[in-house]
Design a protein around this motif. Structure first.
Motif, PDB file in Angstrom:
ATOM      1  N   LYS A  20      86.538 165.873  42.006  1.00 18.60           N
ATOM      2  CA  LYS A  20      87.182 165.276  43.736  1.00 18.60           C
ATOM      3  C   LYS A  20      88.665 166.109  43.737  1.00 18.60           C
ATOM      4  N   ASP A  24      92.144 167.983  45.279  1.00 17.51           N
ATOM      5  CA  ASP A  24      93.962 167.257  45.419  1.00 17.51           C
ATOM      6  C   ASP A  24      94.591 168.456  44.431  1.00 17.51           C
ATOM      7  N   GLN A  31      99.515 172.646  50.611  1.00 20.62           N
ATOM      8  CA  GLN A  31     100.372 172.274  51.454  1.00 20.62           C
ATOM      9  C   GLN A  31     101.125 172.856  52.067  1.00 20.62           C
ATOM     10  N   GLN A  53      96.350 168.437  57.650  1.00 23.26           N
ATOM     11  CA  GLN A  53      95.301 167.708  56.892  1.00 23.26           C
ATOM     12  C   GLN A  53      94.007 167.624  57.474  1.00 23.26           C
ATOM     13  N   GLU A  54      93.504 167.554  58.347  1.00 22.73           N
ATOM     14  CA  GLU A  54      92.559 168.035  59.082  1.00 22.73           C
ATOM     15  C   GLU A  54      91.881 169.667  59.157  1.00 22.73           C
ATOM     16  N   ILE A  57      90.426 168.435  54.969  1.00 25.35           N
ATOM     17  CA  ILE A  57      89.145 167.926  54.913  1.00 25.35           C
ATOM     18  C   ILE A  57      88.273 168.883  55.723  1.00 25.35           C
ATOM     19  N   LYS A  58      88.344 170.234  56.395  1.00 24.10           N
ATOM     20  CA  LYS A  58      87.126 170.680  57.209  1.00 24.10           C
ATOM     21  C   LYS A  58      87.047 172.159  56.329  1.00 24.10           C
ATOM     22  N   TYR A  60      87.609 171.138  52.530  1.00 27.41           N
ATOM     23  CA  TYR A  60      86.252 169.947  51.430  1.00 27.41           C
ATOM     24  C   TYR A  60      84.817 170.150  52.122  1.00 27.41           C
ATOM     25  N   ARG A  61      84.442 169.513  53.090  1.00 30.40           N
ATOM     26  CA  ARG A  61      83.447 169.966  53.750  1.00 30.40           C
ATOM     27  C   ARG A  61      82.741 170.780  53.895  1.00 30.40           C
ATOM     28  N   THR A  83      92.032 175.594  63.092  1.00 29.31           N
ATOM     29  CA  THR A  83      92.327 173.848  63.391  1.00 29.31           C
ATOM     30  C   THR A  83      93.493 174.164  63.888  1.00 29.31           C
TER      31      THR A  83
END
Length: 192
Positions: A20, A24, A31, A53-54, A57-58, A60-61, A83
């Motif tokens: 993980k 990062d 970012q 951030q969303e 997250i998307k 990453y998933r 997004t």
């Protein structure tokens, strides 16, 4: 020497194996670019950060399905744009008709007589030029707006734009040419 794309790919592979912390590093690297990109659609600073951030997250998933057919940033760029647009739709707001901020329109060349002059006439002419550029860009079809924006404001190569827009490089060149032609035509009379 390792390219940025190769470095990103190694980090992606580490994430896919369960590291993980490698993700990062990708977030830290991109970012600011992603927040700036989202900022073209969303003006509120806090919302902008939430949407960025969303998007991460998307990403990453979905990283398990990333196959490196494109660069990580190109893939992340698409996720961030979608997004941001989905966020606006969910808030019952329409995405902007253009991908260009009026302030960014100033990168188009301004005639020498307008530079460094702060006369009322020069200010009026500058305002009119900005308005014409803004109107010209706003009047472009979405495919031309996207192509010219990615090239002029994000500094992407024709190949990167082709990946994002999912079309041949020749089509990208044509869209950028047509967009520049429309903008030139709109400002031509002012520059004479």
């Amino acid at each position: 020497m390792t390219s940025a794309r190769e470095t990103d790919q190694r980090l992606v592979e580490r994430v896919q194996k369960g590291d993980k912390r490698a993700f990062d590093l990708l977030v830290k690297k991109y970012q600011h670019k992603i927040i700036a990109l989202v900022g073209r659609y969303i003006q509120d600073h806090h919302e902008m950060q939430d949407v960025a951030q969303e998007a991460f997250i998307k990403a990453y998933r979905a990283l398990g399905s990333f196959r490196a057919e494109s660069a990580f940033y190109t893939w992340m760029y698409r996720i961030a744009i979608n997004t941001a647009k989905n966020h606006l739709v969910s808030r019952s707001r329409r995405p902007p008709g253009n991908d260009v901020d009026i302030d960014e329109a100033e990168i188009y060349s301004i005639s020498p007589q307008m530079k460094d002059s702060d006369t009322p006439e020069a200010n009026l002419m500058r305002d009119e030029l900005e308005e014409r550029i803004y109107s010209a860009i706003n009047g472009l079809p979405d495919d031309l707006k996207t192509a010219i924006s990615l090239r002029e404001f994000d500094g992407m190569s024709y190949e990167e734009i082709a990946e994002i827009m999912q079309c041949p490089v020749g089509t990208v060149r044509s869209r950028i040419f047509r967009a520049r032609e429309a903008i030139d035509k709109a400002v031509d009379s002012l520059m004479a």
